[in-house]
Design a protein around this motif. Structure first.
Motif, mmCIF file in Angstrom:
data_model
loop_
_atom_site.group_PDB
_atom_site.id
_atom_site.type_symbol
_atom_site.label_atom_id
_atom_site.label_comp_id
_atom_site.label_asym_id
_atom_site.label_seq_id
_atom_site.Cartn_x
_atom_site.Cartn_y
_atom_site.Cartn_z
ATOM 1 N N THR A 154 0.879 -1.168 0.000
ATOM 2 C CA THR A 154 0.000 0.000 0.000
ATOM 3 C C THR A 154 0.919 1.222 0.000
ATOM 4 O O THR A 154 2.126 1.093 0.263
ATOM 5 N N PRO A 155 0.389 2.425 -0.283
ATOM 6 C CA PRO A 155 1.243 3.624 -0.238
ATOM 7 C C PRO A 155 1.992 3.749 1.082
ATOM 8 O O PRO A 155 3.119 4.261 1.115
ATOM 9 N N ALA A 156 1.413 3.252 2.146
ATOM 10 C CA ALA A 156 2.075 3.396 3.446
ATOM 11 C C ALA A 156 3.337 2.541 3.552
ATOM 12 O O ALA A 156 4.200 2.793 4.394
ATOM 13 N N ASP A 157 3.446 1.538 2.698
ATOM 14 C CA ASP A 157 4.627 0.671 2.739
ATOM 15 C C ASP A 157 5.830 1.270 2.008
ATOM 16 O O ASP A 157 6.910 0.684 2.018
ATOM 17 N N LEU A 158 5.631 2.380 1.338
ATOM 18 C CA LEU A 158 6.694 2.942 0.504
ATOM 19 C C LEU A 158 7.493 3.981 1.276
ATOM 20 O O LEU A 158 6.946 4.731 2.085
ATOM 21 N N VAL A 159 8.807 4.001 1.000
ATOM 22 C CA VAL A 159 9.667 5.012 1.614
ATOM 23 C C VAL A 159 10.357 5.810 0.509
ATOM 24 O O VAL A 159 10.430 5.371 -0.638
ATOM 25 N N SER A 160 10.873 6.950 0.881
ATOM 26 C CA SER A 160 11.503 7.810 -0.118
ATOM 27 C C SER A 160 12.712 7.128 -0.747
ATOM 28 O O SER A 160 13.496 6.464 -0.064
ATOM 29 N N ASN A 161 12.872 7.312 -2.054
ATOM 30 C CA ASN A 161 14.062 6.808 -2.737
ATOM 31 C C ASN A 161 15.008 7.960 -3.089
ATOM 32 O O ASN A 161 15.780 7.851 -4.042
ATOM 33 N N ASP A 162 14.911 9.064 -2.377
ATOM 34 C CA ASP A 162 15.842 10.182 -2.563
ATOM 35 C C ASP A 162 15.794 10.758 -3.984
ATOM 36 O O ASP A 162 16.819 11.077 -4.584
ATOM 37 N N VAL A 163 14.589 10.819 -4.528
ATOM 38 C CA VAL A 163 14.364 11.554 -5.784
ATOM 39 C C VAL A 163 13.545 12.774 -5.397
ATOM 40 O O VAL A 163 12.390 12.649 -5.003
ATOM 41 N N VAL A 164 14.177 13.945 -5.466
ATOM 42 C CA VAL A 164 13.553 15.150 -4.923
ATOM 43 C C VAL A 164 13.157 16.089 -6.062
ATOM 44 O O VAL A 164 13.937 16.316 -6.987
#
Lengths: 605, 605
Positions: free
Chosen positions: B246-256
């Motif tokens: 779910t969206p909550a399982d995702l973390v930032s991949n340092d693409v800003v």
């Protein structure tokens, strides 16, 4: 954005070296304008542009005027600009000394306006509209009427407009329905509505003075019943203004702003929808005689159309200089001859295709400027010369005007588009000014008579009037230019190509006049293409003149000027190689027996 | 705006009567697609466009996306559109059944996309970008990698992008500097920045999947060291996504998202400036083999360039239908033959000059659509046929692609400009949609390879590759079209003109190949004009095909269809009379010995 947005060197070249504008001083009216004073005007215009106009270029586009509580609110930076235009004498500069003017030649004034409009077109619209309206008043209104309204217009306090268009009458002005009913008090009671009125209302002035077309009740139908009126937005309680009024002395004249148009470009210059006399309390004052409104308007039409051409060339020139600056600074890719990725990238101006796009802009816009200044020069001669000299200048001016209006306008759209293309993806963003220039350029093929209307004017009227004498005069001018160029072996090829193109144009004209005798609709069906062909030939003539001057000056020129003259010679070659080469294709179409656009039926689309 | 924005009848004409798209069912892969199912696709696309896309046309333009707290905020109406694209199967429609697709022929899909983009181009950009990115993954990524990312892309939940351009690498992709450093954990550590990334970030999706070009550290210089990576905006904590997140399982991949570009048009579709790995925590996954990134990208280039052509033709078509609607409804002026002001004004569609502008739009845009569908058809044959049939389709497709990308794009700008002109002053205001179409059309000559790049591709590569076999195949197609047309005496003139134009093109090609042998820069200097000439000839071929079908069908057609076929025949004539007539002028320039653009020096501008 490029600094500056135009070439001061090119203005000097065109005015001094090609046109010898200072020679106008042989006429007493222009006797005070020598080369030094002309340069001073250009420098002053440049400073005005740089200090007042340039800072608002992007601002005026992004902070669009809005209609708030019945009044259009402009960016607060516009009022000081309009006032300075007035105070510095730019609104009345063309007029005689006794009217407070400077008796400035049109050719000099056009160059100054060009410099200002290249820097910020939108900001220049309100004051130049005031100039047009004031000129109508001083030319055709009774002296007392003109005296009542023009002083605050010259001073940049009151805005002037041209109020022609109505919801059902755009290109077809004979269909206007705004009415004027005479009263016993000398004024007329006005009723109707006007749309697309540039600077028709805004809060950067103390009053708006509309020069409005309307029909006096009971008058003739169609164009013959159109009269011209002064209709102020605010009036004094009784009679005419005296010039001593303050804003507090003015009362509403029942001219109500019903709307503002939002548009593709020129956003800083508002366009209004006006309701006239909705409360039956709008007073108008007749300008000149009844039923002559359209003829007065048309006597100002050359000035108005020339002004559009200048605006279009100015915007296109600004886009060209922006593209040039970008192309010099932007590294991308490597020369076709040596594509070693270990070498640094080169500025894109070194790629032939980029040079092609830049030369296209230079050739079309500097060619257009040449034509516009040439027409301005004819305007000056027509104004002050006498006898055949005056008459010839008038004939040439009338003939060239649809071209001088249209060529810069149509090519301005393509030229600003090329400026975007030079920028690549950057040009599509608002980080660079070229997208704004592209949007602003698109109005010019439309206003003051669309390109279609100009084509009909050229082919249906100007070519044949006065027994074709104007065409004869233009051909003589072109032959003279060819002869002068022919003195330089380097230019013999161009001169021969111009002569050939002129021959093509004459052949097409002869063909179409034969068609006219049997079918008027077919005769005029491709008038727009005829105008395009005429534009190519006329601008080729201008380039031959510029090339001749450059060729002559080249050997003795110092280094920077040598570069300038070589650029001129290359642009002239570009024009002949890439633009004039289109003439035979146009001529073929114009002489075709297949009247596709006439035969096409509405139901088949 | 016109209802609808395109002609459903013309889509049926092109697909069924000209191309016989249902004949693709002879290939097993396409066996389920008969005439009925094709019509169903078109009708479904039309309904989708009408109900979901049309209501947001103006809205998306006026309420531009903004960057707020590090995320680009889109109009809230976009998320449902993207989701429905996914749910209705539009993103995966081209792919095999076993991947959840519909094995839809490109020719049908292009027509459906055309209908959607004519209705609202901006709204269609995000999902079609996802399609392109997903197609790269399924074609070149290891199955596990593709399976990790494509399902939510197909479903319209995750956005896909093509992340190529960098500040110093636009047209010159070999100069990219984004780097990828291998790690022991199977992923690469990415660092760099990307600009102008369409749909590079927005809040109408749950994640963004970038297909990104980068250089593996220590690899070869230039284009040979470019690899392709999947770089999600958000990642799972460890390993690859499973599809159960779910969206909550995702973390930032340092693409800003460092910025959003504001632009001339296509405002509903955001373009981002991205910083990759600024915190040294951006993971990328290699697609396929190292150092083959550019070749993977180029294998998708035909699809990408075809898509641009379709977009451009769609916007131009919408503008044409808007102009047509306006011209039928707007009374102004009277017939040239009877200018009695007592008579009511006539709709402007009865004026020859207005019909000329409408025919220009019809001829260029319906001709462009024909070419695009023809190329789509070749794409289908290239995909599923075998042996010589496959190879020939590939050769024709490769040869035609720079033309199919450029002709609609360049003519789209002129065509939308003509739509404004038909409207007169009204067209310059935001009260009508044509000014938006004009702004939107301007991107297409730029993205996916500028017109200049396409010209180099055609003349510098496509014409000569495989010993010129592709040109031979195209000439044979044109001869066949000429022979089919020649069976109708009414079309013999057009057939002869096409043959002549083909001869001109061949002569120019021969001339330029001779130049190539001695001077490569001069050979390619006018490649853009060569592309323009080729475009005229190729679209003339398309019009001859359309005219032949119309001529054949006319006698037995019912009344409404007779009008349709007569319109086609007139548009074909228009194209030959007004457009193809430009070929000799181009040919003259292309064979000139005067290399103006090569000889021009930077200092002379």
């Amino acid at each position: 954005m490029a600094t500056p947005a135009y070439s001061r060197r090119d203005l000097a070249f065109q005015l001094h070296e090609v046109l010898h504008a200072e020679a106008l001083a042989r006429f007493p009216y222009f006797q005070d304008h020598d080369r030094g004073s002309i340069d001073l005007v250009l420098d002053t215009a440049g400073q005005f542009a740089e200090t007042l106009l340039r800072p608002l270029l992007t601002e005026l586009d992004r902070r669009e005027p809005q209609l708030v509580d019945g009044t259009i609110r402009l960016h607060p930076g516009v009022r000081p600009i309009i006032q300075r235009f007035g105070e510095d004498g730019w609104i009345s500069a063309l007029f005689p000394y006794e009217e407070g003017g400077q008796q400035m030649p049109h050719v000099v004034y056009s160059a100054a306006v060009f410099a200002m409009q290249a820097t910020n077109y939108s900001a220049s619209v309100p004051p130049f509209l005031t100039l047009g309206a004031a000129n109508l008043l001083r030319s055709f209104a009774a002296p007392a009427l003109a005296a009542a309204f023009t002083p605050p217009m010259y001073a940049g306090q009151w805005q002037g407009t041209m109020a022609l268009t109505e919801p059902d009458a755009g290109s077809s002005l004979s269909d206007i329905t705004t009415s004027a009913e005479p009263t016993a008090d000398g004024y007329y009671r006005m009723r109707g509505q006007k749309i697309y009125i540039s600077s028709g209302d805004h809060d950067a002035c103390d009053n708006v003075v509309h020069l409005m077309l309307a029909k006096i009740k009971g008058g003739p139908a169609g164009a013959k019943g159109i009269s011209l009126f002064v209709v102020p937005r605010q009036r004094v309680a009784q009679g005419l203004p005296t010039g001593l009024e303050t804003p507090a002395d003015l009362v509403s004249n029942d001219v109500v702003t019903a709307g503002i148009y939002h548009k593709l470009g020129c956003k800083g210059a508002p366009i209004a929808h006006l309701m006239i006399g909705g409360a039956d309390d709008c007073r108008g004052y007749l300008v000149g005689e009844p039923n002559k409104g359209l003829s007065y308007m048309f006597q100002m039409m050359n000035e108005a159309r020339l002004a559009v051409g200048v605006s279009a060339a100015a915007i296109g020139t600004a886009a060209y200089h922006a593209a040039l600056e970008y192309a010099r600074a932007r590294p991308q890719g490597r020369p076709i001859a040596s594509r070693d990725v270990a070498q640094p990238q080169v500025p894109i101006i070194r790629h032939a295709d980029v040079k092609r796009m830049l030369l296209f802009q230079k050739a079309t816009m500097e060619g257009a400027l040449g034509l516009l200044l040439q027409c301005s020069y004819y305007m000056d001669v027509a104004q002050v010369a006498e006898g055949a000299e005056k008459e010839n200048a008038e004939l040439l001016l009338d003939l060239l005007m649809p071209i001088a209006k249209t060529y810069p306008s149509e090519m301005g759209v393509l030229s600003t588009s090329a400026a975007i293309q030079v920028h690549g993806g950057a040009g599509y963003t608002t980080d660079f000014p070229v997208e704004q220039f592209f949007r602003e350029s698109r109005i010019h093929p439309i206003h003051e008579g669309t390109t279609g209307i100009q084509g009909l004017d050229l082919l249906g009227r100007k070519i044949t009037q006065h027994g074709g004498r104007a065409v004869g005069l233009l051909l003589a001018e072109m032959q003279a230019a060819g002869a002068a160029a022919g003195a330089h072996p380097e230019l013999a090829g161009l001169a021969a190509q111009l002569a050939k193109a002129v021959g093509t144009w004459q052949q097409v004209t002869g063909h179409l006049l034969a068609v006219a005798a049997r079918d008027h609709e077919r005769f005029l069906a491709d008038a727009t293409l005829y105008l395009e062909l005429a534009g190519l030939v006329v601008v080729a003539w201008q380039w031959l003149r510029q090339a001749t001057v450059a060729q002559q000056a080249l050997p003795a020129a110092h280094a920077a000027d040598q570069d300038f003259y070589r650029g001129k010679l290359m642009a002239a070659q570009y024009f002949y190689e890439y633009e004039l080469v289109k003439a035979p294709g146009l001529a073929k179409r114009l002489q075709s027996a297949n009247a596709v656009t006439v035969d096409m039926q509405e139901a088949w689309f």
